[in-house]
Design an enzyme around this catalytic site. Structure first.
Site, short mmCIF file in Angstrom:
data_model
loop_
_atom_site.label_atom_id
_atom_site.label_comp_id
_atom_site.label_asym_id
_atom_site.label_seq_id
_atom_site.Cartn_x
_atom_site.Cartn_y
_atom_site.Cartn_z
N CYS A 57 30.12 44.61 36.55
CA CYS A 57 30.47 44.89 37.94
C CYS A 57 30.53 43.59 38.75
O CYS A 57 30.75 43.64 39.95
CB CYS A 57 29.49 45.88 38.56
SG CYS A 57 27.79 45.37 38.39
N GLU B 143 35.46 46.26 38.66
CA GLU B 143 34.67 46.23 37.42
C GLU B 143 35.55 45.54 36.36
O GLU B 143 36.73 45.90 36.23
CB GLU B 143 34.39 47.68 37.01
CG GLU B 143 33.48 47.87 35.83
CD GLU B 143 32.03 48.09 36.24
OE1 GLU B 143 31.73 48.15 37.45
OE2 GLU B 143 31.20 48.18 35.32
#
Ligand SMILES: C[S@@+](CC[C@H](N)C(=O)[O-])C[C@H]1O[C@@H](n2cnc3c(N)ncnc32)[C@H](O)[C@@H]1O
Length: 628
Positions: free
Chosen positions: A545, A593
Site C-alpha cells: 500500500c 496499491e
C-alpha cells in the site's frame, strides 16, 4: 505529540519526543473498538476558537490500513547507491515529506526554476496566513496540487486542486530551503478543464481529510495513480530505467463510491477531558453532542459528518445508527472515542431466502440485501457491526473470510475478486512453468499474511503454503479461514512471528517456491530482505500500500545488497522485474496499491554491460574490482 490513525486502531507517534510509559499505555488501549484517543488539544482549540495545531502532514482518516506517512520523521537520507552500502539502503521511509519533496524538485526543474542566478529573482514570500492566487501545475503523489505564482520559484502545496486550476489559497507554512509552502485551499477562481465539480458526492469534500479527488473523472484518477507508481520507481528504487519495466495501467475499483467496508468516525472529548479521568474526583461531561466524523483537512479538529458516501450501504446505515446512539448515551462518555464500523456479510441460499423469513430480513432497517448475477445461488445479507469483540465475515468469489476487529483485512471488497485473480494469474511463470526444465513451483510462502488472503485464494495452485504474520490474532484467523475453505493443515501452515523469523522454518526448495510479500507501509526491514535474497525463491510477488517503500525494497532485490551474493556477483541482485501495476483500492483518495512480480534471473544470464560479458564472467571482474 502523537497521532492516532482511527481507521487502523493503531497509534503513531514521534518516538523521539514521546515518553515510553505513555507509549505503552497507549499501546495497551489498542484493540478496543471504542478506543481512547486524541490527547491533543483539538477540542480545547475548537472551544477557544484558536487556530488548531497542525500536524506536519496530517493523516487522512479514510486512508488505507497502514501506518501513517505523517508519523515518520523526514530523514531525507536517500540511498547513495543500492548496489553498495546496505546500511544506507533502508533509510528512505517513503514518507509524504520525501515524496512531496521529490515532486517539488521535479516541478521546479521542469519549469526551469531550479537554479538560482538565472536572472529571475525570487519574489518575496507571501506573509503567513495571507491569501495568494496560484496556478496549479501538477498533482503530487501525495494527492495535493502543486502551484506557482508568477515570478516566484516557490511551489505552493494546496489540497483539493487540479492542474490548470487558478485558486486562492491561504499560506500557513514556508519551507524556503526546500522551495515549497503549504497552504489551505480557499476557492477556485478559474477552474481547470479537467475539474468537474458535478462529480463531487460529499458535502464535506474539500473540508474532510478523507478524499482528495472527488472532482476528478475516474479515468483521470487512474491515470494519475499510474504516474504515482512510475515516479515511485524512478525516484525511490535507485535502479537504472532499463531495469524498470513499463508500469501497467492502474486497475480500477468496480465501485468508486460505496466500497469501504470499514469506517471509524470519532469524536473528541469535552475540553480538558484528559485532565479529568475521575481520579481527582472531576469527570468532565459533554454539554452538547460533539462533532462526530472525520478530521478537517490540515487540522486535528473533528468535523461533524453524518454520512460518508465512500462507505458501503451497510456501513453508512451503521454510521447513522451509531451517531444517534452516542447522542442518546452522551452521559456515559467523558472522553473522545472512535466508533468502529465494519461490514458483516451473511450468505443465504436464494432458495432459503425466498421463503417467508425473507420479508422479515428485508424489513430490517439495519440490513442491506445484495444479489450478484443470476448464476449466483446466494443472496448477501449485509449489516454493520460495531462490537469490537465480534468477528466479521466476507466473501471473495466463493472464498469465505472471517476477521476479528484488531486484525488487518483489505477494506474494499469490490476489488478483491479482480485483485486476487490478477495475482493468481501472475504468480507462476507464463506460459508454462516448465520452460528450460525449470522445476515446477509448487510451494507458496505468504509473508505478512494477515488473515490468509493470499494463502487461501491461491491455494489451488500450490501443494503447500506457509503464512507468517506478527499478529497472533491474524494468525488464528488465518488458521480458521484455511479450515473454513477446506485447506487442511498439511497444505497450509501459519506462524505468528516477525517475518524475518520465517526463513528458519522454510522446508521447500527455493527453486520450487514463490514468496508473496505484503508488508505494512514502512516496507520490509533489512534483515528480512537479506534473508529473502539469501534464500532466493524462484519468484517474488510484492504487494504494497506504499509504492515508495515497495520501490525501495525492490531496488534492493534487483540491484543487490552488500554481503549477499545473489549468484550474480557483488552489487547485483538475483531478480528482475517482470511486471508492475497499481490497483485502485481507494477511489477518490490519493492512494494506490502496487503489485510487482519479480523472477529470479537464470544463472549465467546476468545483465550485459555492452562488453558481451555476462553473469559469473562479469562477477569475477566486479569482485576483482572491489578488491582493488
Ligand atoms: C498490509 S497487511 C497485509 C495482510 C494480508 N496480506 C492481506 O492482504 O490481508 C500487513 C500485515 O503485516 C503484518 N505485520 C506487520 N509487521 C510485521 C512483521 N514485522 N512481521 C510479520 N508481519 C507483520 C500485520 O499484522 C498485517 O497483517
Amino acid at each position: 505529540m502523537f497521532l492516532y490513525e482511527p481507521l487502523n486502531d493503531q497509534y503513531y507517534m514521534s518516538s523521539r519526543i514521546f515518553h515510553p510509559s505513555l507509549r505503552s499505555l497507549i499501546k495497551s488501549a489498542r484493540g478496543f473498538g471504542i478506543a481512547r484517543y486524541n490527547m491533543a488539544s483539538s477540542a480545547a482549540n475548537a472551544a477557544s476558537g484558536e487556530r488548531p495545531r497542525r500536524k506536519r502532514f496530517e493523516e487522512t482518516p479514510l486512508q488505507s490500513e497502514e501506518p501513517s506517512r505523517g508519523s515518520y520523521r523526514f530523514k531525507n537520507k536517500r540511498m547513495k547507491n543500492g548496489h553498495g552500502d546496505s546500511s544506507q539502503i533502508l533509510q528512505t521511509n517513503g514518507t509524504n515529506e520525501e515524496v512531496l519533496l521529490e515532486d517539488v524538485k521535479e516541478l521546479l526543474k521542469t519549469m526551469n526554476l531550479h537554479e538560482q542566478g538565472d536572472g529571475k529573482e525570487q519574489a518575496k514570500l507571501a506573509e503567513k496566513f495571507s491569501e495568494v492566487e496560484v496556478t496549479i501545475q501538477k498533482i503530487s503523489s501525495t494527492g495535493d496540487g502543486l502551484g506557482l505564482m508568477p515570478d516566484s520559484r516557490q511551489v505552493y502545496v494546496v489540497p483539493f486542486t487540479v492542474p490548470g486550476d487558478t485558486i486562492t489559497a491561504k499560506v500557513f507554512k514556508h519551507d524556503e530551503k526546500e522551495g515549497y509552502s503549504m497552504a489551505d485551499f480557499i476557492r477556485v477562481n478559474k477552474p481547470s478543464p479537467v475539474r468537474d465539480d458535478s462529480l463531487v458526492k460529499c458535502p464535506y469534500f474539500a473540508s474532510c481529510s478523507g478524499c482528495q479527488f472527488q472532482m476528478l473523472p475516474y479515468d483521470y484518477q487512474l491515470a494519475h495513480k499510474k504516474t504515482i507508481v512510475e515516479k515511485a520507481y524512478k525516484n525511490f528504487s535507485n535502479l537504472p530505467p532499463k531495469l524498470i519495466p513499463a508500469i501497467g495501467d492502474t486497475i480500477g475499483s468496480p465501485l468508486q463510491y460505496g466500497y469501504r467496508t470499514k469506517l471509524t468516525p470519532h469524536f473528541d472529548g469535552p475540553p480538558d477531558a484528559r485532565r479529568s479521568d475521575g481520579r481527582n474526583g472531576i469527570r468532565r461531561t459533554f454539554k452538547q453532542v460533539p462533532p462526530i466524523g472525520f478530521m478537517k483537512k490540515g487540522t486535528r479538529l473533528t468535523i461533524d459528518i453524518e454520512d460518508c458516501p465512500i462507505g458501503t450501504s451497510a456501513v453508512r446505515k451503521g454510521m447513522r445508527r451509531e451517531r444517534e446512539r452516542v447522542s442518546k448515551e452522551l452521559d456515559n462518555y467523558h472522553r473522545g472515542a472512535t466508533l468502529l464500523l465494519r461490514e458483516n456479510t451473511e450468505r443465504i441460499p436464494k432458495s432459503e431466502f425466498h421463503s417467508a423469513a425473507s420479508n422479515e430480513i428485508q424489513e430490517d432497517p439495519d440490513v442491506v440485501i445484495e444479489e450478484k448475477d443470476d448464476d449466483d445461488e446466494f443472496i448477501y445479507k449485509k449489516s454493520c457491526t460495531t462490537d469490537p469483540k465480534s468477528t466479521t465475515t466476507e466473501y471473495i468469489d466463493s472464498f469465505q473470510f472471517t476477521n476479528p476487529a484488531g486484525a488487518f483485512f483489505q477494506n474494499n471488497n469490490s476489488i478483491l475478486p479482480l485483485f486476487t485473480s490478477y495475482i493468481r494469474s501472475h504468480i507462476l511463470p507464463s506460459p508454462s512453468p516448465q520452460i528450460n526444465n525449470t522445476p515446477k513451483i509448487t510451494h507458496l510462502i505468504d509473508a505478512y499474511s494477515g488473515s490468509g488472503l493470499f494463502t487461501i485464494t491461491l491455494s489451488a495452485l500450490f501443494t503447500t503454503s506457509l503464512g507468517i504474520d506478527i499478529s497472533p490474532q491474524s494468525i488464528s484467523s488465518a488458521t480458521h479461514n484455511a479450515s473454513l475453505n477446506s485447506l487442511p493443515p498439511s497444505r497450509a501452515r501459519f506462524l505468528a512471528a516477525d517475518a524475518s523469523a520465517l526463513f528458519s522454518s522454510i522446508t521447500s526448495p527455493a527453486a520450487e517456491t514463490v514468496v508473496v510479500i505484503d508488508p505494512p507501509r514502512k516496507g520490509c526491514d533489512e534483515s528480512f530482505l537479506r534473508q529473502l535474497m539469501g534464500y532466493g525463491p524462484a519468484r517474488v510477488v510484492y504487494v504494497s500500500c506504499n509504492v515508495h517503500t515497495q520501490a525501495r525494497d525492490i531496488g534492493v532485490l534487483v540491484g543487490g545488497m552488500k554481503g549477499v551474493d545473489g549468484g550474480f556477483g557483488v552489487g547485483e541482485g538475483a531478480y528482475e522485474i517482470e511486471s508492475i501495476v497499481g490497483f485502485d483500492f481507494f477511489p477518490q483518495t490519493g492512494h494506490v496499491e502496487g503489485v510487482a512480480v519479480l523472477r529470479r534471473k537464470e544463472e549465467g544470464k546476468g545483465e550485459e554491460d555492452g562488453d558481451g560479458k555476462v553473469g559469473k564472467e562479469k562477477d569475477n571482474e566486479k569482485v576483482g574490482d572491489a578488491q582493488v
